[in-house]
Design an enzyme around this catalytic site. Structure first.
Site, PDB file in Angstrom:
ATOM      1  N   GLU A 170       0.874  -1.162   0.000  1.00  0.00           N
ATOM      2  CA  GLU A 170       0.000   0.000   0.000  1.00  0.00           C
ATOM      3  C   GLU A 170       0.921   1.223   0.000  1.00  0.00           C
ATOM      4  O   GLU A 170       1.825   1.311   0.839  1.00  0.00           O
ATOM      5  CB  GLU A 170      -0.883   0.003   1.250  1.00  0.00           C
ATOM      6  CG  GLU A 170      -1.818   1.177   1.173  1.00  0.00           C
ATOM      7  CD  GLU A 170      -2.843   1.256   2.290  1.00  0.00           C
ATOM      8  OE1 GLU A 170      -2.844   0.394   3.185  1.00  0.00           O
ATOM      9  OE2 GLU A 170      -3.620   2.219   2.226  1.00  0.00           O
ATOM     10  N   ARG A 188       5.476 -12.909   9.638  1.00  0.00           N
ATOM     11  CA  ARG A 188       6.182 -11.652   9.393  1.00  0.00           C
ATOM     12  C   ARG A 188       7.613 -11.758   9.873  1.00  0.00           C
ATOM     13  O   ARG A 188       7.898 -12.483  10.828  1.00  0.00           O
ATOM     14  CB  ARG A 188       5.549 -10.520  10.213  1.00  0.00           C
ATOM     15  CG  ARG A 188       4.223 -10.067   9.783  1.00  0.00           C
ATOM     16  CD  ARG A 188       3.720  -8.992  10.729  1.00  0.00           C
ATOM     17  NE  ARG A 188       3.957  -7.660  10.186  1.00  0.00           N
ATOM     18  CZ  ARG A 188       3.166  -7.086   9.286  1.00  0.00           C
ATOM     19  NH1 ARG A 188       2.101  -7.693   8.830  1.00  0.00           N
ATOM     20  NH2 ARG A 188       3.435  -5.886   8.833  1.00  0.00           N
ATOM     21  N   LYS A 211       4.514   1.091  10.340  1.00  0.00           N
ATOM     22  CA  LYS A 211       4.590   2.314   9.533  1.00  0.00           C
ATOM     23  C   LYS A 211       4.231   3.531  10.374  1.00  0.00           C
ATOM     24  O   LYS A 211       4.789   4.602  10.195  1.00  0.00           O
ATOM     25  CB  LYS A 211       3.623   2.235   8.346  1.00  0.00           C
ATOM     26  CG  LYS A 211       4.144   1.388   7.204  1.00  0.00           C
ATOM     27  CD  LYS A 211       3.131   1.406   6.056  1.00  0.00           C
ATOM     28  CE  LYS A 211       3.420   0.294   5.069  1.00  0.00           C
ATOM     29  NZ  LYS A 211       2.290   0.050   4.176  1.00  0.00           N
TER      30      LYS A 211
HETATM   31  P1  ATP Z   1      -0.158  -1.753   6.772  1.00  0.00           P
HETATM   32  O1  ATP Z   1      -0.409  -1.843   8.211  1.00  0.00           O
HETATM   33  O2  ATP Z   1      -0.082  -0.357   6.247  1.00  0.00           O
HETATM   34  O3  ATP Z   1      -0.971  -2.699   5.921  1.00  0.00           O
HETATM   35  P2  ATP Z   1       2.019  -3.438   6.016  1.00  0.00           P
HETATM   36  O4  ATP Z   1       3.343  -3.483   6.698  1.00  0.00           O
HETATM   37  O5  ATP Z   1       1.175  -4.650   5.953  1.00  0.00           O
HETATM   38  O6  ATP Z   1       1.321  -2.236   6.698  1.00  0.00           O
HETATM   39  P3  ATP Z   1       1.768  -3.277   3.142  1.00  0.00           P
HETATM   40  O7  ATP Z   1       2.130  -2.166   2.240  1.00  0.00           O
HETATM   41  O8  ATP Z   1       0.358  -3.713   3.173  1.00  0.00           O
HETATM   42  O9  ATP Z   1       2.256  -2.860   4.584  1.00  0.00           O
HETATM   43  O10 ATP Z   1       2.710  -4.512   2.860  1.00  0.00           O
HETATM   44  C1  ATP Z   1       2.984  -5.033   1.591  1.00  0.00           C
HETATM   45  C2  ATP Z   1       3.297  -6.489   1.721  1.00  0.00           C
HETATM   46  O11 ATP Z   1       4.435  -6.674   2.556  1.00  0.00           O
HETATM   47  C3  ATP Z   1       2.146  -7.262   2.331  1.00  0.00           C
HETATM   48  O12 ATP Z   1       1.975  -8.462   1.595  1.00  0.00           O
HETATM   49  C4  ATP Z   1       2.613  -7.531   3.724  1.00  0.00           C
HETATM   50  O13 ATP Z   1       2.083  -8.737   4.214  1.00  0.00           O
HETATM   51  C5  ATP Z   1       4.135  -7.633   3.552  1.00  0.00           C
HETATM   52  N1  ATP Z   1       4.831  -7.304   4.787  1.00  0.00           N
HETATM   53  C6  ATP Z   1       4.715  -6.175   5.512  1.00  0.00           C
HETATM   54  N2  ATP Z   1       5.461  -6.240   6.632  1.00  0.00           N
HETATM   55  C7  ATP Z   1       6.094  -7.444   6.611  1.00  0.00           C
HETATM   56  C8  ATP Z   1       7.005  -8.101   7.495  1.00  0.00           C
HETATM   57  N3  ATP Z   1       7.429  -7.535   8.626  1.00  0.00           N
HETATM   58  N4  ATP Z   1       7.440  -9.335   7.144  1.00  0.00           N
HETATM   59  C9  ATP Z   1       7.021  -9.908   6.006  1.00  0.00           C
HETATM   60  N5  ATP Z   1       6.166  -9.342   5.129  1.00  0.00           N
HETATM   61  C10 ATP Z   1       5.691  -8.124   5.425  1.00  0.00           C
END
Ligand code: ATP
Ligand code: MG
Length: 552
Positions: A33, A259, A269
């Site tokens: 996002e 994660r 974020k």
């Molecule tokens: P938000 O809370 O804004 O959704 P987010 O960290 O999930 O934050 P996204 O932009 O939705 O951010 O993440 C893009 C992709 O990265 C998603 O598929 C998410 O699952 C993955 N992702 C985010 N943080 C991690 C992490 N710490 N480890 C592995 N994958 C991650």
């Protein structure tokens, strides 16, 4: 698949799907996002998604999951593309946007209405919450659940047309208010938001929820394996319900993994934004930030980040990885790939009393890899050494320069200290030494060997530089647990040294070039501020781990 890749459940699952003929080619996606900069956790997701596509000869898409216009921006879209490329990946085809599918999603919403499995609900957010039930109690049906297809259609079309205000109505799926899975208790599919969107301008007054958008986007793009993190596990039944209830062109499948969390790091974020907004750091790409652009500016090589993401493995159990593992991957990579150079952090004058002519030296750029070649350094009568490398007298554990004792100058001669000058406060101003060899690399003829090796620069040729020494931003292993980030900061995460002197060639380093400053650590020419007239280097990492080393 290359032999060095360890097996994990995702690789096994995909191989099974290929073997069984359930899919013929692997298509994955990385779906950020655009509401912040990417961080080390995203690097994991990138290496998983792009990595799986590479390993199985498939494709990986970059898709902006841009369904929340208020928090998103073009700045984030640009930085995310740059970061993915810098990490070494290229997406298949054009960049994709969830917003490009809004018209299709809208028609699929109408389809659900026509099938009698979606309805417009007028409950206020508070009323909806009260109807939702809890983990132990079923929810109650909304009084609007029985609306007719034609009334739902009429209201939904008017929601799109902007006739109602934010929050006045929503579109919900009609599934099961008694489901033990709260995600299936008539989840919201569309919300009214009179907000302009960075891609679609003012075309839309309703926006789909993540749940309604994500799986359908996957289906449109022919994604075979929609890989996400564990918090979406409970959403999978809804993902599958929507795919089953819509005339989608493909049947994607969601698979979750844990994660990546690293110690001494925050990756939320919201918290990263707080660090930027409260000026605790200098921006999203401050070298202390766990953002990809911060790690890059710090001098962490993309290959080290990829290697770390592979090393930590991919599993379904949450845990915290010691950030020392990432740092160690960085050291390994740089030890092999960073040329050596000399920088004196706390300059002290050293006069070679018997050196009558400057001596040209050919100094290897890497101790173990001749392909790095040599550079020419000039040993002059007046040098600068590090103040910490000299003592008037010391015990035998001090392997540096001491009056009456010998050291080798890196790449040069063996010298023996004779005397020093001090100022009125007893501070050492200048050291005098004589050369006891005349040919670089040779040992003294009298058989008295040097105690150690010290680094130096020529006082005549060295160039002043600003050196920013970085350390971990947080002093505690789990800063994310603290609501007050200010209270858990490492006060010494940045020290600026404006009096360092570097060997002349370093002034011409290309931005982002990383060197091992002999005996000091790894340093990168700052991507934005380094100039030959005004060199600026950032410390990437020390030579050894001073956090877990008790002598550190
Ligand atoms: P938000 O809370 O804004 O959704 P987010 O960290 O999930 O934050 P996204 O932009 O939705 O951010 O993440 C893009 C992709 O990265 C998603 O598929 C998410 O699952 C993955 N992702 C985010 N943080 C991690 C992490 N710490 N480890 C592995 N994958 C991650
Ligand atoms: Mg997310």
């Amino acid at each position: 698949m290359s032999a060095e890749l360890r097996s994990n459940f995702l690789r096994t699952q995909i191989q099974d799907d290929l073997d069984a003929g359930r899919v013929s080619a692997v298509v994955t996606r990385f779906p950020p996002e655009p509401n912040g900069f990417l961080h080390i956790g995203h690097a994991k997701s990138i290496t998983v998604n792009f990595g799986l596509a590479q390993q199985f000869g498939g494709q990986c898409h970059l898709r902006f999951d841009d369904t929340n216009p208020e928090k998103e921006s073009q700045e984030f879209i640009d930085s995310i593309q740059e970061d993915v490329r810098w990490l070494g990946y290229e997406w298949h085809g054009e960049v994709r946007y969830a917003s490009a599918y809004f018209e299709q999603l809208y028609h699929w919403a109408l389809h659900l209405i026509d099938q009698g499995v979606a309805y417009v609900c007028d409950l206020s957010p508070e009323e909806a919450r009260a109807h939702r039930g809890t983990l132990t109690e079923p929810g109650q049906d909304s009084p609007y659940r029985a609306r007719s297809v034609s009334e739902n259609r009429d209201l939904f079309v008017r929601m799109r047309a902007g006739e109602f205000s934010d929050g006045e109505r929503v579109l919900r799926a009609k599934i099961d208010m008694a489901s033990p899975n709260i995600n299936l208790r008539d989840p919201i599919l569309y919300r009214i938001r009179h907000a302009d969107h960075h891609q679609t301008g003012n075309e839309w007054r309703i926006y789909p929820t993540y749940d309604f958008a994500h799986g359908q986007e996957d289906a449109i793009e022919g994604i075979t394996h929609s890989i996400c993190t564990l918090e979406f596990e409970d959403h999978r039944p809804l993902y599958d319900w929507l795919i089953a209830n819509l005339p989608v062109p493909h049947q994607p499948r969601q698979i979750e993994f844990a994660r990546l969390n690293t110690s001494y790091t925050v990756t939320s974020k919201r918290k990263l934004k707080q660090l930027v907004d409260e000026a605790i750091v200098e921006g999203w790409d401050d070298p202390r930030m766990p953002t990809i652009s911060g790690l890059r500016r710090r001098g962490y090589p993309a290959a080290a980040i990829r290697h770390f993401c592979e090393e930590v493995g991919t599993s379904r159990s949450d845990g915290i990885v010691d950030v020392a593992m990432l740092e160690s991957a960085v050291r390994d990579e740089l030890n092999r790939h960073a040329p050596r150079a000399m920088c004196v952090m706390r300059p002290l004058r050293l006069i070679l009393t018997n050196l009558t002519e400057p001596l040209e030296l050919q100094v290897p750029n890497h101790p173990a890899d001749p392909s790095f070649g040599h550079r020419e350094l000039i040993l002059t009568r007046e040098l600068l050494i590090d103040a910490e490398d000299f003592r008037e007298d010391a015990n035998k554990h001090f392997k540096r320069l001491v009056i009456g004792k010998r050291v080798r100058l890196r790449g040069g001669l063996v010298i023996e200290a004779e005397s020093c000058d001090k100022d009125g406060d007893g501070r050492i101003q200048c050291v005098y030494a004589q050369c006891v060899t005349s040919v670089p690399g040779e040992d003294p003829e009298d058989g008295v060997k040097p105690k150690g090796v010290i680094h130096w620069v020529s006082a005549d040729h060295a160039v002043p530089a600003t050196i920013r020494q970085y350390d971990r931003l947080f002093a505690v292993p789990d800063p994310g647990k603290s609501e007050d980030l200010g209270a858990v900061l490492n006060e010494n995460s940045l020290t600026t040294n404006a009096s360092a002197m570097i060997e002349p060639g370093l002034a011409n380093a290309a931005p982002e070039a990383v060197f091992q400053f002999e005996r000091e650590g790894y340093f990168v020419a700052d991507r934005y501020e380094h100039q030959s007239q005004r060199p600026v280097f950032n410390m990437t990492i020390g030579l050894r781990d001073t956090w877990s080393d008790p002598n550190g």
